[in-house]
Design a protein around this motif. Sequence first.
Motif, PDB file in Angstrom:
ATOM      1  N   GLU A  72       0.831  -1.212   0.000  1.00  0.00           N
ATOM      2  CA  GLU A  72       0.000   0.000   0.000  1.00  0.00           C
ATOM      3  C   GLU A  72       0.863   1.258   0.000  1.00  0.00           C
ATOM      4  O   GLU A  72       0.554   2.231  -0.694  1.00  0.00           O
ATOM      5  CB  GLU A  72      -0.925  -0.001   1.222  1.00  0.00           C
ATOM      6  CG  GLU A  72      -2.095  -0.945   1.126  1.00  0.00           C
ATOM      7  CD  GLU A  72      -3.050  -0.781   2.287  1.00  0.00           C
ATOM      8  OE1 GLU A  72      -4.212  -0.391   2.070  1.00  0.00           O
ATOM      9  OE2 GLU A  72      -2.621  -1.038   3.435  1.00  0.00           O
ATOM     10  N   PHE A  73       1.934   1.241   0.764  1.00  0.00           N
ATOM     11  CA  PHE A  73       2.788   2.427   0.828  1.00  0.00           C
ATOM     12  C   PHE A  73       3.491   2.669  -0.506  1.00  0.00           C
ATOM     13  O   PHE A  73       3.548   3.802  -0.996  1.00  0.00           O
ATOM     14  CB  PHE A  73       3.820   2.271   1.948  1.00  0.00           C
ATOM     15  CG  PHE A  73       4.792   3.413   2.034  1.00  0.00           C
ATOM     16  CD1 PHE A  73       4.459   4.567   2.717  1.00  0.00           C
ATOM     17  CD2 PHE A  73       6.035   3.346   1.412  1.00  0.00           C
ATOM     18  CE1 PHE A  73       5.342   5.634   2.790  1.00  0.00           C
ATOM     19  CE2 PHE A  73       6.930   4.409   1.475  1.00  0.00           C
ATOM     20  CZ  PHE A  73       6.577   5.547   2.160  1.00  0.00           C
ATOM     21  N   GLN A  74       4.050   1.640  -1.093  1.00  0.00           N
ATOM     22  CA  GLN A  74       4.823   1.799  -2.323  1.00  0.00           C
ATOM     23  C   GLN A  74       3.957   2.263  -3.496  1.00  0.00           C
ATOM     24  O   GLN A  74       4.444   2.954  -4.394  1.00  0.00           O
ATOM     25  CB  GLN A  74       5.518   0.480  -2.680  1.00  0.00           C
ATOM     26  CG  GLN A  74       6.562   0.027  -1.674  1.00  0.00           C
ATOM     27  CD  GLN A  74       7.754   0.966  -1.595  1.00  0.00           C
ATOM     28  OE1 GLN A  74       8.093   1.643  -2.556  1.00  0.00           O
ATOM     29  NE2 GLN A  74       8.399   1.000  -0.429  1.00  0.00           N
ATOM     30  N   PHE A  75       2.674   1.912  -3.489  1.00  0.00           N
ATOM     31  CA  PHE A  75       1.802   2.243  -4.625  1.00  0.00           C
ATOM     32  C   PHE A  75       0.728   3.266  -4.252  1.00  0.00           C
ATOM     33  O   PHE A  75      -0.260   3.414  -4.970  1.00  0.00           O
ATOM     34  CB  PHE A  75       1.149   0.961  -5.164  1.00  0.00           C
ATOM     35  CG  PHE A  75       2.099   0.080  -5.906  1.00  0.00           C
ATOM     36  CD1 PHE A  75       2.224   0.168  -7.283  1.00  0.00           C
ATOM     37  CD2 PHE A  75       2.893  -0.834  -5.231  1.00  0.00           C
ATOM     38  CE1 PHE A  75       3.111  -0.634  -7.978  1.00  0.00           C
ATOM     39  CE2 PHE A  75       3.792  -1.637  -5.908  1.00  0.00           C
ATOM     40  CZ  PHE A  75       3.895  -1.539  -7.282  1.00  0.00           C
ATOM     41  N   ARG A  76       0.940   3.986  -3.169  1.00  0.00           N
ATOM     42  CA  ARG A  76      -0.091   4.918  -2.698  1.00  0.00           C
ATOM     43  C   ARG A  76      -0.357   6.040  -3.691  1.00  0.00           C
ATOM     44  O   ARG A  76      -1.453   6.639  -3.677  1.00  0.00           O
ATOM     45  CB  ARG A  76       0.327   5.500  -1.348  1.00  0.00           C
ATOM     46  CG  ARG A  76       1.562   6.396  -1.412  1.00  0.00           C
ATOM     47  CD  ARG A  76       2.152   6.650  -0.047  1.00  0.00           C
ATOM     48  NE  ARG A  76       3.293   7.581  -0.090  1.00  0.00           N
ATOM     49  CZ  ARG A  76       4.513   7.248  -0.468  1.00  0.00           C
ATOM     50  NH1 ARG A  76       4.761   6.005  -0.854  1.00  0.00           N
ATOM     51  NH2 ARG A  76       5.481   8.148  -0.479  1.00  0.00           N
ATOM     52  N   ASN A  77       0.598   6.360  -4.536  1.00  0.00           N
ATOM     53  CA  ASN A  77       0.434   7.470  -5.475  1.00  0.00           C
ATOM     54  C   ASN A  77       0.235   7.005  -6.912  1.00  0.00           C
ATOM     55  O   ASN A  77       0.390   7.787  -7.845  1.00  0.00           O
ATOM     56  CB  ASN A  77       1.668   8.390  -5.405  1.00  0.00           C
ATOM     57  CG  ASN A  77       1.785   9.085  -4.062  1.00  0.00           C
ATOM     58  OD1 ASN A  77       0.780   9.431  -3.441  1.00  0.00           O
ATOM     59  ND2 ASN A  77       3.006   9.289  -3.603  1.00  0.00           N
ATOM     60  N   ARG A  78      -0.109   5.749  -7.109  1.00  0.00           N
ATOM     61  CA  ARG A  78      -0.296   5.217  -8.458  1.00  0.00           C
ATOM     62  C   ARG A  78      -1.760   4.882  -8.696  1.00  0.00           C
ATOM     63  O   ARG A  78      -2.557   4.818  -7.769  1.00  0.00           O
ATOM     64  CB  ARG A  78       0.580   3.975  -8.663  1.00  0.00           C
ATOM     65  CG  ARG A  78       2.071   4.255  -8.473  1.00  0.00           C
ATOM     66  CD  ARG A  78       2.902   3.199  -9.129  1.00  0.00           C
ATOM     67  NE  ARG A  78       4.324   3.423  -8.942  1.00  0.00           N
ATOM     68  CZ  ARG A  78       5.263   2.815  -9.634  1.00  0.00           C
ATOM     69  NH1 ARG A  78       4.934   1.939 -10.578  1.00  0.00           N
ATOM     70  NH2 ARG A  78       6.541   3.075  -9.403  1.00  0.00           N
ATOM     71  N   ARG A  79      -2.079   4.662  -9.971  1.00  0.00           N
ATOM     72  CA  ARG A  79      -3.470   4.322 -10.303  1.00  0.00           C
ATOM     73  C   ARG A  79      -3.909   3.076  -9.557  1.00  0.00           C
ATOM     74  O   ARG A  79      -5.004   3.029  -9.004  1.00  0.00           O
ATOM     75  CB  ARG A  79      -3.608   4.111 -11.814  1.00  0.00           C
ATOM     76  CG  ARG A  79      -3.436   5.386 -12.637  1.00  0.00           C
ATOM     77  CD  ARG A  79      -3.543   5.075 -14.113  1.00  0.00           C
ATOM     78  NE  ARG A  79      -3.311   6.263 -14.934  1.00  0.00           N
ATOM     79  CZ  ARG A  79      -3.254   6.254 -16.256  1.00  0.00           C
ATOM     80  NH1 ARG A  79      -3.401   5.102 -16.916  1.00  0.00           N
ATOM     81  NH2 ARG A  79      -3.040   7.368 -16.920  1.00  0.00           N
ATOM     82  N   GLY A 371       5.583  13.107 -10.902  1.00  0.00           N
ATOM     83  CA  GLY A 371       5.571  11.657 -10.790  1.00  0.00           C
ATOM     84  C   GLY A 371       4.223  11.053 -11.123  1.00  0.00           C
ATOM     85  O   GLY A 371       3.374  11.666 -11.781  1.00  0.00           O
ATOM     86  N   SER A 372       4.015   9.836 -10.632  1.00  0.00           N
ATOM     87  CA  SER A 372       2.792   9.099 -10.960  1.00  0.00           C
ATOM     88  C   SER A 372       1.553   9.680 -10.300  1.00  0.00           C
ATOM     89  O   SER A 372       0.428   9.335 -10.685  1.00  0.00           O
ATOM     90  CB  SER A 372       2.953   7.633 -10.529  1.00  0.00           C
ATOM     91  OG  SER A 372       3.222   7.548  -9.132  1.00  0.00           O
ATOM     92  N   ASP A 373       1.715  10.577  -9.293  1.00  0.00           N
ATOM     93  CA  ASP A 373       0.559  11.155  -8.623  1.00  0.00           C
ATOM     94  C   ASP A 373       0.138  12.507  -9.201  1.00  0.00           C
ATOM     95  O   ASP A 373      -0.738  13.164  -8.646  1.00  0.00           O
ATOM     96  CB  ASP A 373       0.833  11.304  -7.129  1.00  0.00           C
ATOM     97  CG  ASP A 373       2.003  12.237  -6.835  1.00  0.00           C
ATOM     98  OD1 ASP A 373       2.844  12.418  -7.747  1.00  0.00           O
ATOM     99  OD2 ASP A 373       2.068  12.779  -5.721  1.00  0.00           O
TER     100      ASP A 373
END
Length: 420
Positions: A72-79, A371-373
């Motif tokens: 959850e932390f590593q992908f918190r800012n991704r789709r 970035g991704s967010d």
Amino acid sequence: MRLLMVIAILIFAMPMTGFGWAEGTNILLDPNLMCKKTRRLRGKLAEICRHDSALLKEIIINGINLGFRECEFQFRNRRWNCTVLRKSMRKILMRDSRETGFVNAITAAGVTYAVTKACTMGQLVECSCDKAHMRRNGGQPQMVTAATAEAALERQQQAAMLRQQMPLQDQHPSQRLSRMNNASTMTDIAPVEHRGGRNRRPGGRRGRRKFWDNIKFPEGQWEWGGCSDNVNFGLRHSRVFLDAKQRQRRSDLGTLVKFHNNNAGRLAIRDAMRLECKCHGLSGSCTVKTCWLKMPPFREVAGRLRDRYDSARKVTLRNDGNSFMPESPHARPANKYQLVFADDSPDFCTPNSKTGALGTQGRECNVTSSGSDRCDRLCCNRGHTRRIVEEQTNCKCVFKWCCEVTCEKCLEHRAVNTCL
């Protein structure tokens, strides 16, 4: 009656991949299912489930939860934000996508990390610190140099590999998979040489990478001592729990991919081991230096696995039905450290009950990010809304002797951008 017979034949003729994945999915979503129906279990898994309740709790509950939290932390800012919502994650785990590969790798790493840490902390009666280096000196710390330390690690690695060199037909499917894809830990064997030319083979060809290549040994003489993390114990038990109940069937690409990614997650822990040292001597001098092997913070390992998620290789089944190869004929085969996948990922922009995608509507984005967010990327170019919210924060903090910090509450205004 004829129709029922046709249906039955079709069911038994179907590949069993889905059933295996369903079982593995249930284990990750509810770890307590691992040891249910113990009468059907055999071997080491049955022994652990029936006798080692503390080990079960440490490995399954703490390890898998650690993996999911870090996902959850590593992908918190991704789709795809690795949501642990049961319905969504179940659908994700039923596929062979990049996301599935990362979840399997991070949970295998989490289980390895949790049980290894439990050994070091003395929480399990089944294991303790790794004292393999000290046993060679009658249980007492021994003075070594960089060269002799590497030689000791080499001997320890070879001994572990010899235990794995059993006939192929007697091995677990995950071990057979590793050997068939040149991904077994047995390929780590390489001559130990001095620091200047270490890990070099005759002819100038670079040898296979070993887990201590990233370890920086101190100069001069020092002691093997302290409490080294028993990562080999963690590796073995992670394999028992996460691979034991699933068996590879011919033409079962899903199980091959799962075993590979599980192993990649475990190796990410082993290969991130570092050497920590402490000086001993009068007046702060370093007369004697004691060193031991220790795992890094789990977040560091998870970050490496996230990078491998970004560079994951797409694979397809070979004609033999027992191994995989790159889907693109021009791509290099994946090594044992890389993640692999077989199914393309959805875009996760809109909700899709079939794939487990929840969409990005209502997600907070960042208009200034690159970035991704950033809003155009996270919101899939649908646009976003902006609103100002009030938040209470601690301010005007004062330290009072001794030992208290008092703060006032201040209202701050913050702009919040939300995906449409």
